[in-house]
Design a protein around this motif. Structure first.
Motif, PDB file in Angstrom:
ATOM      1  N   LYS A  57      -8.830  -0.151   9.050  1.00 24.17           N
ATOM      2  CA  LYS A  57      -7.940  -0.946   8.197  1.00 24.17           C
ATOM      3  C   LYS A  57      -8.549  -2.324   7.939  1.00 24.17           C
ATOM      4  O   LYS A  57      -8.499  -2.845   6.828  1.00 24.17           O
ATOM      5  N   ASP A 107       7.292   2.597   4.142  1.00 23.17           N
ATOM      6  CA  ASP A 107       7.806   3.252   5.338  1.00 23.17           C
ATOM      7  C   ASP A 107       9.312   3.081   5.354  1.00 23.17           C
ATOM      8  O   ASP A 107       9.847   2.052   4.929  1.00 23.17           O
ATOM      9  N   LYS A 163       0.828  -1.207   0.000  1.00 23.45           N
ATOM     10  CA  LYS A 163       0.000   0.000   0.000  1.00 23.45           C
ATOM     11  C   LYS A 163       0.855   1.246   0.000  1.00 23.45           C
ATOM     12  O   LYS A 163       0.575   2.205  -0.679  1.00 23.45           O
ATOM     13  N   ASP A 164       1.898   1.224   0.825  1.00 21.32           N
ATOM     14  CA  ASP A 164       2.752   2.397   0.958  1.00 21.32           C
ATOM     15  C   ASP A 164       4.121   1.940   1.452  1.00 21.32           C
ATOM     16  O   ASP A 164       4.311   0.759   1.752  1.00 21.32           O
TER      17      ASP A 164
HETATM   18 MG    MG Z   1       1.661  -0.025   6.621  1.00 23.31          MG
END
Ligand code: MG
Ligand code: ATP
Length: 450
Positions: free
Chosen positions: A235, A71, A68-69
């Protein structure tokens, strides 16, 4: 004595060496990273800091799933990181991290941190009160929840750094807590929810030792701050696997702790069918890459409760319209203590709910006016779910499906014959009795009712 032992243990953890898996030993590659993730890690490393992709993105890519993304974890402090980028913002009060904007992506950069230990670090249930101390990379790995979430990818060498055996668990498709499960769940009961959610979403098996204490410790969910619970719940519902996840939450005894009302709802056949239809529809939309609205979803989860509260009030002789608004407020207030549903969602949820009785009104200009409501679409989708669950006749939902696309002439014909405009003049008494009791009293416009 115990203190010394603990210090020794901690000292060894601080410096624990990772197993570094070179690129030949795993399938993750730089080209799978987003442009922003590459830029951010490269800049940090050029400035002399360590910089790794960490957490969910490494896990997902190693499992062959698009993340999703991205980090990033670094040994630079937020104050050292921010000036390296043109558009970077320090966020968070409890734990400060940096959001770096590159193009239309946001990369979250966090400084390695350690789990806090010692006196006063936890509440009386063992829940960690703070995780706001910087630490070494080894400590950063150990404070994470699951072994597969504690892998670090170094873009400079395309190697994976593993402090906790996460790569082995990825290969075994096993979700395993780092450290002693009971302590780790007590430190943060949300980890129980995460275990169930990640296992369902990623198709993993929860390791037996991590699985076993969940049912027993489920009551600890009561201590979790509502805002955190809301984030995880959101989520969960938007994972695309909400149906399986909720099913698994039930098996693990966690559904009561989440939405205090959910346990009650799903025990009623109608409630169960309604929620399954809602979540199934959402999962499908997500799989099709369509947008979904969290407010809509929360409106579905709490609807049965609103209905029950509303009928009780009506049975006590209260007038339907004010009783509906009072029921919505009561349910939202009860929910706020457990799950802090943001206010912006509450407004939409109330609109969706309060439009429901108006679908019963199929006379005169009312249906056309309902179509013009900004929330008509959401309210109509909601009606379809009610029909699918058997709460209202399917014929009513079908009528609205046809009415929307009908021409003006066709609409005129569709209006219920005994209630068509020409016959309306015959007398109020007759027309009123043709409509369901609830619909009579619910005003056309929301603002008229306040
Ligand atoms: Mg995450
Ligand atoms: P998702 O893909 O659903 O976002 P995620 O694992 O990335 O899953 P995040 O909430 O984004 O979930 O968390 C990022 C990382 O932070 C995790 O991979 C994990 O290493 C760590 N983490 C998150 N929540 C906890 C927790 N409750 N306790 C310990 N570590 C956590």
């Amino acid at each position: 004595m115990i203190r010394r032992l603990l210090d020794r243990l901690l000292a060894s953890r601080r410096g624990a060496a990772p197993r570094v898996h070179p690129r030949e030993r795993h399938a993750m590659r730089n080209e799978q990273l987003s442009a922003a993730a590459r830029t951010v890690t490269a800049k940090l490393q050029q400035a002399g800091f360590k910089a790794f992709i960490v957490g969910g993105a490494v896990r997902d890519l190693l499992l062959g799933i698009a993340p999703k993304d991205f980090d990033v974890a670094t040994d630079g402090t937020p104050e050292q990181v921010k000036p390296l980028f043109r558009r970077a913002f320090i966020i968070g009060r409890r734990f400060r991290l940096v959001h770096v904007h590159v193009g239309n992506e946001v990369i979250e950069v966090s400084t390695f941190r350690a789990a806090q230990t010692g006196d006063g670090a936890t509440d009386e249930h063992g829940r960690l009160l703070s995780d706001n101390v910087y630490g070494t990379q080894a400590e950063d790995a150990l404070r994470r929840d699951f072994t597969i979430n504690a892998l670090y990818f170094d873009p400079a060498t395309e190697s994976v750094w593993d402090y906790v055996g996460g790569l082995t668990d990825i290969r075994a498709r096993r979700l395993k807590l780092i450290g002693p499960p009971v302590t780790r769940y007590r430190e943060d009961p949300v980890r129980m929810l995460r275990a169930v959610r990640l296992a369902a979403k990623l198709g993993l098996t929860i390791d037996a030792r991590s699985d076993e204490p969940i049912a027993r410790l489920a009551p600890l969910m009561q201590n979790v701050p509502p805002a955190r619970l809301f984030d995880e719940m959101q989520k969960l519902l938007l994972s695309g696997h909400a149906v399986e996840t909720l099913q698994s939450l039930r098996v693990h005894g966690l559904s009561h702790g989440l939405l205090p009302l959910l346990g009650v709802i799903v025990e009623q056949p109608l409630g169960q069918r309604f929620i399954d239809a809602a979540l199934g529809g959402t999962d499908q939309r997500l799989r099709d890459g369509k947008p979904v609205s969290p407010a809509f979803l929360f409106a579905t989860l709490l609807w049965q409760r609103v209905l029950a509260t509303w009928s009780d009030a009506k049975a006590r002789g209260e007038r339907p319209a004010p009783a509906l608004f009072a029921a919505m407020d009561a349910v939202l207030a009860a929910q706020a203590q457990q799950l802090a549903i943001p206010r912006r969602f509450e407004a939409t949820m109330k609109e969706i709910w309060s439009l429901q009785p108006r679908f019963e009104q199929r006379v005169g200009a009312r249906p056309a006016r309902l179509l013009e409501q900004p929330r008509f679409r959401a309210a109509y989708d909601f009606l379809l779910l009610r029909a699918a669950a058997g709460e209202v006749p399917q014929a009513l939902a079908d009528w609205w499906t046809r009415f929307q696309d009908a021409s003006l002439d066709e609409r005129e014909v569709m209006l219920r014959p005994d209630e068509a405009p020409a016959k309306r003049r015959r007398g109020r008494g007759r027309r009123r009795s043709a409509r369901p009791a609830d619909a009579q009293a619910v005003p056309d416009r929301l603002d008229e009712s306040h």
